[in-house]
Design a protein around this motif. Structure first.
Motif, PDB file in Angstrom:
ATOM      1  N   ALA A  39       0.826  -1.223   0.000  1.00  0.00           N
ATOM      2  CA  ALA A  39       0.000   0.000   0.000  1.00  0.00           C
ATOM      3  C   ALA A  39       0.854   1.265   0.000  1.00  0.00           C
ATOM      4  N   TRP A  40       2.072   1.176   0.518  1.00  0.00           N
ATOM      5  CA  TRP A  40       2.954   2.363   0.563  1.00  0.00           C
ATOM      6  C   TRP A  40       3.253   2.922  -0.827  1.00  0.00           C
ATOM      7  N   VAL A  41       3.123   2.072  -1.860  1.00  0.00           N
ATOM      8  CA  VAL A  41       3.435   2.551  -3.220  1.00  0.00           C
ATOM      9  C   VAL A  41       2.377   3.574  -3.666  1.00  0.00           C
ATOM     10  N   VAL A  42       1.129   3.422  -3.169  1.00  0.00           N
ATOM     11  CA  VAL A  42       0.049   4.307  -3.633  1.00  0.00           C
ATOM     12  C   VAL A  42       0.355   5.778  -3.328  1.00  0.00           C
ATOM     13  N   PRO A  43       0.661   6.151  -2.053  1.00  0.00           N
ATOM     14  CA  PRO A  43       0.987   7.568  -1.832  1.00  0.00           C
ATOM     15  C   PRO A  43       2.228   8.040  -2.583  1.00  0.00           C
ATOM     16  N   VAL A  44       3.225   7.133  -2.705  1.00  0.00           N
ATOM     17  CA  VAL A  44       4.440   7.519  -3.449  1.00  0.00           C
ATOM     18  C   VAL A  44       4.058   7.860  -4.894  1.00  0.00           C
ATOM     19  N   GLY A 163      -7.865  -1.401  12.648  1.00  0.00           N
ATOM     20  CA  GLY A 163      -6.532  -1.337  13.262  1.00  0.00           C
ATOM     21  C   GLY A 163      -5.556  -2.242  12.533  1.00  0.00           C
ATOM     22  N   GLU A 164      -6.028  -3.476  12.269  1.00  0.00           N
ATOM     23  CA  GLU A 164      -5.159  -4.445  11.604  1.00  0.00           C
ATOM     24  C   GLU A 164      -4.825  -3.995  10.176  1.00  0.00           C
ATOM     25  N   LEU A 165      -5.874  -3.444   9.517  1.00  0.00           N
ATOM     26  CA  LEU A 165      -5.700  -2.946   8.153  1.00  0.00           C
ATOM     27  C   LEU A 165      -4.630  -1.842   8.129  1.00  0.00           C
ATOM     28  N   GLY A 166      -4.736  -0.924   9.095  1.00  0.00           N
ATOM     29  CA  GLY A 166      -3.778   0.182   9.202  1.00  0.00           C
ATOM     30  C   GLY A 166      -2.373  -0.336   9.470  1.00  0.00           C
ATOM     31  N   ARG A 167      -2.295  -1.325  10.370  1.00  0.00           N
ATOM     32  CA  ARG A 167      -0.972  -1.890  10.703  1.00  0.00           C
ATOM     33  C   ARG A 167      -0.324  -2.515   9.468  1.00  0.00           C
ATOM     34  N   ASP A 168      -1.144  -3.295   8.706  1.00  0.00           N
ATOM     35  CA  ASP A 168      -0.618  -3.933   7.488  1.00  0.00           C
ATOM     36  C   ASP A 168      -0.110  -2.887   6.499  1.00  0.00           C
ATOM     37  N   ALA A 169      -0.904  -1.812   6.364  1.00  0.00           N
ATOM     38  CA  ALA A 169      -0.538  -0.777   5.390  1.00  0.00           C
ATOM     39  C   ALA A 169       0.724  -0.038   5.803  1.00  0.00           C
ATOM     40  N   LEU A 170       0.927   0.085   7.122  1.00  0.00           N
ATOM     41  CA  LEU A 170       2.064   0.877   7.593  1.00  0.00           C
ATOM     42  C   LEU A 170       3.317   0.041   7.869  1.00  0.00           C
ATOM     43  N   ALA A 181      11.843 -10.655  -5.401  1.00  0.00           N
ATOM     44  CA  ALA A 181      11.770 -10.228  -6.810  1.00  0.00           C
ATOM     45  C   ALA A 181      10.320  -9.960  -7.225  1.00  0.00           C
ATOM     46  N   THR A 182       9.388 -10.861  -6.853  1.00  0.00           N
ATOM     47  CA  THR A 182       7.985 -10.636  -7.241  1.00  0.00           C
ATOM     48  C   THR A 182       7.416  -9.426  -6.493  1.00  0.00           C
ATOM     49  N   TYR A 183       7.815  -9.268  -5.219  1.00  0.00           N
ATOM     50  CA  TYR A 183       7.330  -8.126  -4.424  1.00  0.00           C
ATOM     51  C   TYR A 183       7.697  -6.805  -5.128  1.00  0.00           C
ATOM     52  N   TRP A 184       8.966  -6.704  -5.522  1.00  0.00           N
ATOM     53  CA  TRP A 184       9.414  -5.457  -6.150  1.00  0.00           C
ATOM     54  C   TRP A 184       8.865  -5.308  -7.569  1.00  0.00           C
ATOM     55  N   TYR A 185       8.654  -6.450  -8.248  1.00  0.00           N
ATOM     56  CA  TYR A 185       8.065  -6.390  -9.592  1.00  0.00           C
ATOM     57  C   TYR A 185       6.682  -5.748  -9.516  1.00  0.00           C
ATOM     58  N   PHE A 186       5.888  -6.181  -8.506  1.00  0.00           N
ATOM     59  CA  PHE A 186       4.539  -5.621  -8.396  1.00  0.00           C
ATOM     60  C   PHE A 186       4.549  -4.181  -7.860  1.00  0.00           C
ATOM     61  N   ALA A 187       5.592  -3.839  -7.091  1.00  0.00           N
ATOM     62  CA  ALA A 187       5.727  -2.435  -6.660  1.00  0.00           C
ATOM     63  C   ALA A 187       5.916  -1.548  -7.899  1.00  0.00           C
ATOM     64  N   VAL A 188       6.767  -2.015  -8.830  1.00  0.00           N
ATOM     65  CA  VAL A 188       7.000  -1.263 -10.071  1.00  0.00           C
ATOM     66  C   VAL A 188       5.707  -1.211 -10.892  1.00  0.00           C
TER      67      VAL A 188
END
Lengths: 409, 143
Positions: A39-44, A163-170, A181-188
């Protein structure tokens, strides 16, 4: 009063315009597979697209010339042509995916195979571009796309553990069973979905279509900042819904019908009807924007008369490019056969081509020769440069990760 | 001119890499487990669609969702069935797994008929069968 109305309408248009097939598919697919750990990619991405859309709109409002026109002048014909070819191919593929997206949404309401809808949708796209005025076309589809806000109600109705949703996102982390590799591929991929190259061409050409001048810079800033920020909230909502409904069940999102399911579970037939209309509005609007963008970039590069602000006979070559783009997109969609798969490739290819589109915007927005006192000031310039470096890294990483992860499989 | 011999070599590599099958039992089993996960995912999707069938979603929508779940499951099973088992134990594993995969794929396909019949009883019964068959497959891959 008129000015506030202009801002309100522009903001609504930007919100509706932010969500298109790429964003819808990427956020849902990622939410189902990675939960909210990306989720951090969305604000970026949202901050980046606000920054660059605002710059391109400002360039158009001040110089009264759209971005591609200035790109060619600044970069020269050879580099400009390379830029044109890359941007055109990706934007046409995006147009094909958007037409496919409309067809998929219509399938949800009719159960008629989407490939049967594709030629009809393509024809309607061309007809609307030909007949309807720019303002009407942009506002009507964006307002329909706004119906996607029904997902916010669905998220509230499903009442997840906030709360849990917020924790996961943060707390970004790589979920078990997934490699770095797959994590960063989907971030891109998520970054690419927000930074589609056509957004910049359409935003700046639209500014010229609507006759913006330096006094409209405030309206333009408000549209970009508020509109894209709320669009980002919508993107987060899609991701959260997929994370709540699909991730615990181990279901991967590969179809548009799945994207509509959380809203259907929460709100029943009314929710389903609203989200389907929202899908049609968002994807049809994006199909119009991408098809027009192809016409804009080719006409602006070759110095032809362009735009819907002149009669078609005066912009005949521009309209011919738009027509050929729509026809090509129909063929591409029919050959590809799967709009969601096509979208998955398009957003990563967009990410790979990002520096080509955004570098000239940054250069021109910094140029006092073009922009005078409306040129970037220090802080914006610094943030823009940091983003440009990020885009270059994402571009190189996107290509490598696409090969290493076999496109995220 | 110098590059001409590379053409057939490239083709050879391409054909060889396309016809590659999992080399040993462990990688074959891993492929089988991945296929089972995919089919279980499709079955869960079908269950969700059956949950909203009736008064919570339009029939066209439910039919589309079920059709896609069926297509996903069939494609996964077909692609696993096409792999050549590397040894005797892999052949046994293949037989056991396909015996569970095929009925689950059939149950997903039959979910569409249950929805088309418009009988709530038929939909509920199909949901139970889907849960049961998918539970058997889950137990098999976790043993």
């Amino acid at each position: 009063m008129k000015r506030y109305l202009e801002i309100a309408l522009g903001v609504l248009t930007a919100i509706g315009g932010f969500m298109e097939i790429g964003e819808i598919v990427a956020t849902s697919l990622i939410g189902a597979r990675f939960g909210l750990t990306l989720a951090w990619v969305v604000p970026v991405a949202v901050v980046g697209i606000i920054l660059f859309a605002e710059m391109s709109g400002r360039v158009a409002a001040v110089s009264r010339r759209p971005v591609f026109d200035v790109v060619r002048e600044r970069m020269g014909p050879s580099l400009g042509l390379f830029n044109l070819i890359a941007a055109f191919v990706i934007t046409m593929a995006t147009a094909a995916a958007e037409i496919g997206g409309v067809a998929l949404a219509l399938q949800l309401a009719t159960s008629v195979h989407p490939m049967l809808w594709v030629p009809l949708v393509g024809f309607l796209v061309w007809l609307v571009i030909w007949l309807v005025s720019f303002k009407w076309m942009e506002n009507a589809t964006a307002l329909l796309g706004l119906l996607l806000l029904v997902t916010v109600v669905a998220l509230w109705k499903l009442s997840p553990g906030w709360g849990e949703l917020g924790r996961d996102a943060l707390s970004p982390s790589i979920p078990s069973g997934e490699g770095p590799a797959t994590y960063w591929y989907f971030a891109v991929a998520l970054l690419g979905a927000a930074f589609m190259p056509y957004e910049v061409f359409f935003f700046s050409s639209g500014a010229v279509e609507e006759g913006w001048s330096p006094r409209d810079v405030v309206v333009e800033k408000a549209n970009a900042v508020i509109g894209f920020a709320v669009g980002g909230v919508l993107a987060f909502t899609f991701m959260a819904l997929a994370a709540i409904v699909f991730e615990p069940r181990g279901v991967e999102v590969e179809h548009l019908s799945q994207v509509a399911l959380p809203t259907t579970l929460a709100l029943g037939k009314i929710g389903l009807a609203i989200i389907i209309i929202g899908f049609v509005g968002a994807t049809f609007g994006a199909a119009l924007e991408t098809s027009l963008s192809c016409g804009y970039m080719v006409a602006q590069y070759f110095g032809w008369q362009w735009g819907k602000f002149v009669r078609p006979v005066q912009g005949a070559r521009f309209h011919l490019v738009v027509l050929l783009t729509v026809a090509g997109s129909i063929v591409l969609m029919l050959v590809a056969g799967d709009a969601v798969k096509l979208t998955e490739y398009v957003i990563v290819l967009s990410a790979i081509a990002l520096p080509l589109t955004y570098f000239p915007v940054l250069i021109v927005a910094n140029d006092r020769g073009y922009m005078g006192e409306k040129a970037n000031f220090g802080l914006i310039n610094a943030i823009g440069t940091v983003y440009f470096i990020l885009l270059v890294v994402a571009s190189v990483a996107g290509l490598v990760l696409m090969i290493v992860t076999k496109a995220g499989s | 001119m110098r590059w001409r011999p590379l053409g057939p070599l490239f083709l050879l590599v391409l054909v060889f890499s396309c016809s590659l099958s999992p080399g040993d039992f462990d990688s074959y089993r891993r492929r089988g487990e991945e296929t089972a996960e995919e089919v279980i995912g499709a079955a869960r999707m079908a269950q969700l669609m059956l949950d909203v069938a009736g008064d919570r979603a339009f029939r066209a929508y439910v039919e589309t969702g079920l059709q896609e779940a069926e297509a996903d499951a069939s494609a996964a099973v077909r692609s696993f069935a096409a792999l050549r088992p590397p040894d005797a134990s892999a052949r046994v594993f293949r037989g056991e797994l396909l015996e569970l995969l095929e009925p689950l794929t059939r149950e997903i396909a039959e979910a569409r008929s249950a929805v088309a019949s418009s009988e709530i009883g038929a939909v509920d019964a199909q949901l139970d069968r889907l849960r049961q068959t998918s539970g058997e497959l889950e137990r098999f891959i976790r043993r």
